[in-house]
Motif scaffolding. Structure first.
Motif, PDB file in Angstrom:
ATOM      1  N   ALA A   1     -11.571   8.712 124.962  1.00  0.00           N
ATOM      2  CA  ALA A   1     -10.412   9.483 125.419  1.00  0.00           C
ATOM      3  C   ALA A   1      -9.103   8.900 124.899  1.00  0.00           C
ATOM      4  O   ALA A   1      -8.172   9.640 124.571  1.00  0.00           O
ATOM      5  N   LEU A   2      -9.025   7.581 124.800  1.00  0.00           N
ATOM      6  CA  LEU A   2      -7.790   6.950 124.338  1.00  0.00           C
ATOM      7  C   LEU A   2      -7.473   7.269 122.885  1.00  0.00           C
ATOM      8  O   LEU A   2      -6.328   7.152 122.450  1.00  0.00           O
ATOM      9  N   GLU A   3      -8.477   7.672 122.108  1.00  0.00           N
ATOM     10  CA  GLU A   3      -8.245   7.970 120.700  1.00  0.00           C
ATOM     11  C   GLU A   3      -7.783   9.408 120.461  1.00  0.00           C
ATOM     12  O   GLU A   3      -7.341   9.747 119.363  1.00  0.00           O
ATOM     13  N   VAL A   4      -7.865  10.242 121.476  1.00  0.00           N
ATOM     14  CA  VAL A   4      -7.433  11.634 121.334  1.00  0.00           C
ATOM     15  C   VAL A   4      -5.910  11.702 121.387  1.00  0.00           C
ATOM     16  O   VAL A   4      -5.298  11.277 122.363  1.00  0.00           O
ATOM     17  N   CYS A   5      -5.299  12.238 120.324  1.00  0.00           N
ATOM     18  CA  CYS A   5      -3.837  12.376 120.286  1.00  0.00           C
ATOM     19  C   CYS A   5      -3.381  13.665 120.957  1.00  0.00           C
ATOM     20  O   CYS A   5      -2.476  13.647 121.783  1.00  0.00           O
ATOM     21  N   TYR A   6      -4.019  14.774 120.605  1.00  0.00           N
ATOM     22  CA  TYR A   6      -3.664  16.047 121.235  1.00  0.00           C
ATOM     23  C   TYR A   6      -4.706  17.111 120.906  1.00  0.00           C
ATOM     24  O   TYR A   6      -5.541  16.940 120.010  1.00  0.00           O
ATOM     25  N   PHE A   7      -4.642  18.203 121.675  1.00  0.00           N
ATOM     26  CA  PHE A   7      -5.478  19.381 121.440  1.00  0.00           C
ATOM     27  C   PHE A   7      -4.568  20.529 121.013  1.00  0.00           C
ATOM     28  O   PHE A   7      -3.475  20.701 121.569  1.00  0.00           O
ATOM     29  N   GLU A   8      -5.035  21.310 120.065  1.00  0.00           N
ATOM     30  CA  GLU A   8      -4.236  22.414 119.527  1.00  0.00           C
ATOM     31  C   GLU A   8      -5.054  23.706 119.551  1.00  0.00           C
ATOM     32  O   GLU A   8      -6.164  23.754 119.019  1.00  0.00           O
ATOM     33  N   ALA A   9      -4.509  24.747 120.196  1.00  0.00           N
ATOM     34  CA  ALA A   9      -5.218  26.024 120.290  1.00  0.00           C
ATOM     35  C   ALA A   9      -5.385  26.653 118.910  1.00  0.00           C
ATOM     36  O   ALA A   9      -4.509  26.566 118.052  1.00  0.00           O
ATOM     37  N   TYR A  10      -6.553  27.301 118.717  1.00  0.00           N
ATOM     38  CA  TYR A  10      -6.848  27.993 117.460  1.00  0.00           C
ATOM     39  C   TYR A  10      -7.685  29.217 117.797  1.00  0.00           C
ATOM     40  O   TYR A  10      -8.900  29.134 117.903  1.00  0.00           O
ATOM     41  N   ASP A  11      -7.005  30.369 117.988  1.00  0.00           N
ATOM     42  CA  ASP A  11      -7.660  31.586 118.455  1.00  0.00           C
ATOM     43  C   ASP A  11      -8.450  31.299 119.738  1.00  0.00           C
ATOM     44  O   ASP A  11      -7.889  30.808 120.700  1.00  0.00           O
ATOM     45  N   ASN A  12      -9.741  31.571 119.753  1.00  0.00           N
ATOM     46  CA  ASN A  12     -10.562  31.318 120.940  1.00  0.00           C
ATOM     47  C   ASN A  12     -11.191  29.925 120.932  1.00  0.00           C
ATOM     48  O   ASN A  12     -12.070  29.635 121.754  1.00  0.00           O
ATOM     49  N   TYR A  13     -10.747  29.104 120.019  1.00  0.00           N
ATOM     50  CA  TYR A  13     -11.214  27.722 119.916  1.00  0.00           C
ATOM     51  C   TYR A  13     -10.014  26.786 120.003  1.00  0.00           C
ATOM     52  O   TYR A  13      -8.888  27.213 120.287  1.00  0.00           O
ATOM     53  N   CYS A  14     -10.246  25.517 119.768  1.00  0.00           N
ATOM     54  CA  CYS A  14      -9.127  24.583 119.667  1.00  0.00           C
ATOM     55  C   CYS A  14      -9.544  23.390 118.816  1.00  0.00           C
ATOM     56  O   CYS A  14     -10.737  23.145 118.601  1.00  0.00           O
ATOM     57  N   PHE A  15      -8.551  22.673 118.320  1.00  0.00           N
ATOM     58  CA  PHE A  15      -8.796  21.469 117.542  1.00  0.00           C
ATOM     59  C   PHE A  15      -8.485  20.233 118.390  1.00  0.00           C
ATOM     60  O   PHE A  15      -7.495  20.201 119.121  1.00  0.00           O
ATOM     61  N   LEU A  16      -9.347  19.229 118.276  1.00  0.00           N
ATOM     62  CA  LEU A  16      -9.093  17.920 118.863  1.00  0.00           C
ATOM     63  C   LEU A  16      -8.581  17.027 117.741  1.00  0.00           C
ATOM     64  O   LEU A  16      -9.272  16.838 116.737  1.00  0.00           O
ATOM     65  N   HIS A  17      -7.388  16.471 117.898  1.00  0.00           N
ATOM     66  CA  HIS A  17      -6.796  15.629 116.870  1.00  0.00           C
ATOM     67  C   HIS A  17      -6.827  14.160 117.284  1.00  0.00           C
ATOM     68  O   HIS A  17      -6.411  13.813 118.391  1.00  0.00           O
ATOM     69  N   THR A  18      -7.325  13.312 116.410  1.00  0.00           N
ATOM     70  CA  THR A  18      -7.186  11.861 116.562  1.00  0.00           C
ATOM     71  C   THR A  18      -6.203  11.393 115.497  1.00  0.00           C
ATOM     72  O   THR A  18      -5.645  12.206 114.744  1.00  0.00           O
ATOM     73  N   ALA A  19      -5.997  10.100 115.377  1.00  0.00           N
ATOM     74  CA  ALA A  19      -5.066   9.594 114.373  1.00  0.00           C
ATOM     75  C   ALA A  19      -5.546   9.883 112.960  1.00  0.00           C
ATOM     76  O   ALA A  19      -4.735  10.088 112.049  1.00  0.00           O
ATOM     77  N   ASP A  20      -6.851   9.936 112.761  1.00  0.00           N
ATOM     78  CA  ASP A  20      -7.396  10.066 111.409  1.00  0.00           C
ATOM     79  C   ASP A  20      -8.137  11.367 111.137  1.00  0.00           C
ATOM     80  O   ASP A  20      -8.346  11.728 109.980  1.00  0.00           O
ATOM     81  N   ASN A  21      -8.560  12.091 112.199  1.00  0.00           N
ATOM     82  CA  ASN A  21      -9.392  13.274 111.984  1.00  0.00           C
ATOM     83  C   ASN A  21      -9.019  14.380 112.941  1.00  0.00           C
ATOM     84  O   ASN A  21      -8.272  14.177 113.919  1.00  0.00           O
ATOM     85  N   LYS A  22      -9.553  15.575 112.678  1.00  0.00           N
ATOM     86  CA  LYS A  22      -9.474  16.658 113.644  1.00  0.00           C
ATOM     87  C   LYS A  22     -10.832  17.347 113.717  1.00  0.00           C
ATOM     88  O   LYS A  22     -11.547  17.439 112.706  1.00  0.00           O
ATOM     89  N   TYR A  23     -11.186  17.786 114.929  1.00  0.00           N
ATOM     90  CA  TYR A  23     -12.502  18.352 115.174  1.00  0.00           C
ATOM     91  C   TYR A  23     -12.345  19.718 115.830  1.00  0.00           C
ATOM     92  O   TYR A  23     -11.548  19.873 116.774  1.00  0.00           O
ATOM     93  N   LEU A  24     -13.100  20.696 115.350  1.00  0.00           N
ATOM     94  CA  LEU A  24     -13.060  22.026 115.937  1.00  0.00           C
ATOM     95  C   LEU A  24     -13.918  22.047 117.199  1.00  0.00           C
ATOM     96  O   LEU A  24     -15.099  21.685 117.175  1.00  0.00           O
ATOM     97  N   ILE A  25     -13.324  22.466 118.303  1.00  0.00           N
ATOM     98  CA  ILE A  25     -14.021  22.584 119.583  1.00  0.00           C
ATOM     99  C   ILE A  25     -14.252  24.066 119.857  1.00  0.00           C
ATOM    100  O   ILE A  25     -13.310  24.868 119.816  1.00  0.00           O
TER     101      ILE A  25
END
Length: 235
Positions: free
Chosen positions: A149-173
């Motif tokens: 949890a400490l590595e998660v920088c922010y979540f960003e909405a993307y239509d009906n999904y969202c992206f999880l952003h860390t310092a180095d990567n982003k993951y589609l949720i």
């Protein structure tokens, strides 16, 4: 022993509440007849529950005080009032009380509401503790990976999904931002825009309309800024 704070501008009613609760071994840690004194003492004493009248001495009423408690202190409260008109009820809907007691009340009605209020808060705190200690697991490139949890920088909405952003990567949720928010620890993550929820621990600086996280400026929505400023430890 559970600690109770009373906010009531009628001395006789305040004394009645105190007498009843002491009879059942609750500890009364303080009382006030106005919102200003009450908020200062509640912040310092950290009671388990606040019994809150709506009509108080001074310009600030109990509902305004409740909103401050919701944002800054997260301490549970129960309204005790003779008011039950539609306007008052509509204002109460903007708060998060653990209960609502209409005057005149009985001893058993008071006791039941206080007991249930403390029980509900204990259950919420237990769930929040579990959420805070958990890591996140996400599907990525055919496997499930763990993200602390400490590595998660922010979540960003993307239509009906969202992206999880860390310092180095982003993951589609494959869930909406709203559904993801329900699983986040409230003391660590906060919505700052209709499409963005951030990890407070990663804030580097706050500007007029943006926050800086991981060298990226993220827009703050006008309706979210006040809650953000209340959430951070501003000296």
């Amino acid at each position: 022993m559970n600690k109770i704070y009373i906010v009531e501008d009628e001395p006789l009613i305040a004394q009645t509440i105190e007498t009843v609760l002491k009879k059942y071994h609750f500890q009364i840690v303080g009382d006030a007849d106005n919102a200003e004194d009450a908020f200062e003492e509640i912040s310092e004493l950290k009671p388990n529950l606040v019994l809150l009248d709506i009509t108080l001495e001074g310009e600030t009423d109990g509902i305004d005080l409740a909103k401050k408690i919701d944002v800054s202190l997260k301490i549970p409260y129960i309204f005790i009032t003779s008011l039950s008109d539609p306007i008052t009820i509509q204002r109460i809907k903007q708060c998060n009380p653990m209960g609502y007691i209409v005057k005149p009340f009985t001893e058993q009605n008071l006791l039941a509401n206080v007991t249930l209020g403390i029980f509900k808060k204990s259950s919420i705190q237990e769930n929040e503790t579990k959420k805070t200690s958990d890591d996140f697991f996400v599907k990525h490139q055919g496997k499930i990976i763990k993200i602390p949890a400490l590595e998660v920088c922010y979540f960003e909405a993307y239509d009906n999904y969202c992206f999880l952003h860390t310092a180095d990567n982003k993951y589609l949720i494959t869930h909406t931002l709203k559904s993801v928010e329900e699983k986040l620890p409230k003391n660590q993550f906060i919505r700052i825009h209709r499409s963005t929820t951030i990890n407070i621990k990663h804030i580097e600086s706050i500007f007029e309309n943006t926050v800086l996280i991981n060298e990226r400026e993220i827009v703050i929505g006008k309706t979210y800024k006040e809650e953000l400023l209340q959430k951070i430890n501003l000296l």
